[in-house]
Design a protein around this motif. Structure first.
Motif, mmCIF file in Angstrom:
data_model
loop_
_atom_site.group_PDB
_atom_site.id
_atom_site.type_symbol
_atom_site.label_atom_id
_atom_site.label_comp_id
_atom_site.label_asym_id
_atom_site.label_seq_id
_atom_site.Cartn_x
_atom_site.Cartn_y
_atom_site.Cartn_z
ATOM 1 N N TYR A 45 0.825 -1.209 0.000
ATOM 2 C CA TYR A 45 0.000 0.000 0.000
ATOM 3 C C TYR A 45 0.862 1.264 0.000
ATOM 4 O O TYR A 45 0.641 2.182 -0.801
ATOM 5 C CB TYR A 45 -0.922 -0.008 1.217
ATOM 6 C CG TYR A 45 -1.622 1.303 1.461
ATOM 7 C CD1 TYR A 45 -2.743 1.659 0.716
ATOM 8 C CD2 TYR A 45 -1.152 2.199 2.427
ATOM 9 C CE1 TYR A 45 -3.377 2.869 0.917
ATOM 10 C CE2 TYR A 45 -1.787 3.405 2.634
ATOM 11 C CZ TYR A 45 -2.895 3.736 1.883
ATOM 12 O OH TYR A 45 -3.523 4.943 2.085
ATOM 13 N N HIS A 46 1.847 1.322 0.885
ATOM 14 C CA HIS A 46 2.673 2.531 0.980
ATOM 15 C C HIS A 46 3.544 2.709 -0.259
ATOM 16 O O HIS A 46 3.819 3.842 -0.664
ATOM 17 C CB HIS A 46 3.538 2.479 2.234
ATOM 18 C CG HIS A 46 2.762 2.717 3.496
ATOM 19 N ND1 HIS A 46 2.179 3.922 3.801
ATOM 20 C CD2 HIS A 46 2.468 1.887 4.538
ATOM 21 C CE1 HIS A 46 1.559 3.844 4.964
ATOM 22 N NE2 HIS A 46 1.712 2.624 5.429
ATOM 23 N N GLN A 49 1.371 4.236 -2.833
ATOM 24 C CA GLN A 49 1.154 5.643 -2.528
ATOM 25 C C GLN A 49 2.352 6.502 -2.941
ATOM 26 O O GLN A 49 2.185 7.614 -3.426
ATOM 27 C CB GLN A 49 0.883 5.823 -1.027
ATOM 28 C CG GLN A 49 -0.431 5.227 -0.561
ATOM 29 C CD GLN A 49 -1.623 5.851 -1.265
ATOM 30 O OE1 GLN A 49 -2.293 5.221 -2.071
ATOM 31 N NE2 GLN A 49 -1.879 7.109 -0.966
ATOM 32 N N LEU A 194 -3.851 -3.237 -8.833
ATOM 33 C CA LEU A 194 -3.388 -2.395 -7.738
ATOM 34 C C LEU A 194 -3.485 -0.917 -8.077
ATOM 35 O O LEU A 194 -3.713 -0.075 -7.196
ATOM 36 C CB LEU A 194 -1.942 -2.752 -7.388
ATOM 37 C CG LEU A 194 -1.731 -4.127 -6.746
ATOM 38 C CD1 LEU A 194 -0.242 -4.406 -6.583
ATOM 39 C CD2 LEU A 194 -2.423 -4.209 -5.399
ATOM 40 N N GLY A 198 -5.736 -0.252 -5.397
ATOM 41 C CA GLY A 198 -4.740 -0.412 -4.348
ATOM 42 C C GLY A 198 -4.930 0.527 -3.178
ATOM 43 O O GLY A 198 -4.469 0.260 -2.072
ATOM 44 N N HIS A 199 -5.634 1.642 -3.406
ATOM 45 C CA HIS A 199 -5.839 2.605 -2.318
ATOM 46 C C HIS A 199 -6.784 2.090 -1.248
ATOM 47 O O HIS A 199 -6.912 2.693 -0.180
ATOM 48 C CB HIS A 199 -6.396 3.911 -2.902
ATOM 49 C CG HIS A 199 -7.716 3.738 -3.603
ATOM 50 N ND1 HIS A 199 -7.816 3.261 -4.890
ATOM 51 C CD2 HIS A 199 -8.994 3.968 -3.182
ATOM 52 C CE1 HIS A 199 -9.091 3.202 -5.245
ATOM 53 N NE2 HIS A 199 -9.830 3.633 -4.228
ATOM 54 N N ILE A 201 -6.464 -0.939 0.161
ATOM 55 C CA ILE A 201 -5.818 -2.017 0.909
ATOM 56 C C ILE A 201 -5.797 -1.712 2.400
ATOM 57 O O ILE A 201 -6.106 -2.569 3.234
ATOM 58 C CB ILE A 201 -4.391 -2.249 0.379
ATOM 59 C CG1 ILE A 201 -4.430 -2.830 -1.033
ATOM 60 C CG2 ILE A 201 -3.614 -3.188 1.292
ATOM 61 C CD1 ILE A 201 -3.063 -3.041 -1.655
ATOM 62 N N LEU A 202 -5.442 -0.483 2.755
ATOM 63 C CA LEU A 202 -5.309 -0.138 4.169
ATOM 64 C C LEU A 202 -6.647 -0.216 4.885
ATOM 65 O O LEU A 202 -6.724 -0.735 6.011
ATOM 66 C CB LEU A 202 -4.709 1.262 4.303
ATOM 67 C CG LEU A 202 -4.232 1.644 5.701
ATOM 68 C CD1 LEU A 202 -3.111 0.719 6.150
ATOM 69 C CD2 LEU A 202 -3.768 3.087 5.745
#
Length: 347
Positions: A45-46, A49, A194, A198-199, A201-202
């Motif tokens: 995730y990071h 980002q 993703l 993918g944003h 996931i958190l």
């Protein structure tokens, strides 16, 4: 082999395991796989980002996140160390750790609801690694009490957890090596997925962790009641201890909110596990004291290799604060210009 320990601890038969060592090892393996899944998905995730930012910022920030690929032996050493430590921690101490972390998570959620930045919620996932492992192990112990084929069920659970952890590790390896290229070329199915989703996931990780701790809280409450609160007049002794521990957790949460750094996290671990150690010296057994000391090692084995995640969270928060300040300054400047124009038009 364990005769000197049984003489020191005052027990006739004592081993470092609560039950069958194979069952304890399988439970620890499930917990370590859960921690591995959490860390790998957070890194994915990071990293996504960082790649969504500008190229310069992405290169500056992604260097710490790509470092685990160069040390696969360190990741393997951490994994098996956490597996062994989770195998050694008993269900009594694991249940107390789960309840204590649930209390800290509620406190972090309350403080994040009062504040605008919500820093605590991002750090909770980093701090919950060993507590999540204890959460999985104590839930397995509770579910398999009296089961006729306990070892077979634990083996199947460990195999499924291993497969899921392997998929998440391979995903992180693929993303760290090829996502910057595939996200621009758009010919890889994983990276395209993703790129579009993918944003989330958190947020999905937060929901899964909340569900896992909700189930483990029920199992932990039953375990703590059977081992600590079922005796006569036990509530009279535990009530003031619980209130004092709650006040300590709230204080630790407020102090950590002021200083969110690697030293702050380690300071928090020492404080809360030190309080749990004093509690076990008061009402627990010598084996519980030993398990709390093992928990110190487990927390260190989880937090020390996660400095890249902590740095990514802190950097993201600093950038959000910087952009917010710029927006406030620009909006204030525009407001002043509009005021001047209005006054000049009136004159």
């Amino acid at each position: 082999m364990f005769l000197p320990f049984s003489w020191i601890l005052g027990t006739s038969e004592w081993t470092p395991f609560d039950s069958n060592p194979i069952d304890c090892f399988l439970q620890g393996l499930v917990g370590a796989c859960g921690i591995s899944v959490l860390c790998n998905l957070m890194r994915v995730y990071h990293f996504i980002q960082t790649c969504s930012d500008s190229e310069i910022e992405s290169k500056q920030r992604s260097s710490s996140l790509t470092s685990p690929l160069g040390g696969n032996w360190r990741a393997a050493l951490q994994f098996w160390s956490v597996t062994l430590l989770l195998s050694l921690v008993g269900s009594r101490v694991s249940s107390l750790i789960v309840l204590e972390f649930s209390l800290r998570a509620v406190s972090a959620w309350a403080s994040a609801g009062l504040d605008a930045d919500g820093r605590g919620l991002d750090l909770v996932l980093i701090q919950c690694q060993f507590s999540l492992g204890c959460c999985l192990t104590c839930t397995l112990v509770f579910l398999h009490q009296g089961a006729p084929h306990c070892s077979l069920s634990l083996f199947l659970a460990a195999a499924l957890s291993w497969a899921l952890a392997s998929v998440c590790h391979s995903l992180w390896s693929h993303v760290a090596r090829l996502y910057p290229l595939h996200s621009t070329e758009r010919y890889c199915g994983k990276c395209i997925t993703l790129l579009t989703s993918g944003h989330t996931i958190l947020a999905s990780l937060q929901r899964v962790v909340v569900l896992a701790f909700a189930l483990a809280t029920v199992a932990s409450t039953a375990t703590v009641y059977n081992h600590f609160l079922s005796q006569k007049d036990a509530l009279k002794f535990w009530t003031p201890l619980t209130l004092c521990y709650t006040m300590l957790v709230v204080y630790i949460q407020a102090d950590q909110h002021r200083q969110a750094s690697a030293e702050g996290l380690l300071h928090t671990v020492v404080l809360r596990l030190g309080a749990l150690l004093v509690l076990m010296l008061t009402v627990g057994e010598w084996s519980d004291v030993l398990h709390v000391l093992i928990t110190f090692l487990g927390e260190a084995a989880c937090l020390l290799p996660s400095q890249d995640l902590l740095q990514a969270v802190l950097t993201e928060e600093e950038e959000e604060e910087t952009s917010l300040n710029k927006y406030k300054r620009s909006s204030g400047h525009k407001t002043r210009e509009c005021t001047k124009r209005t006054s000049s038009d009136r004159s």
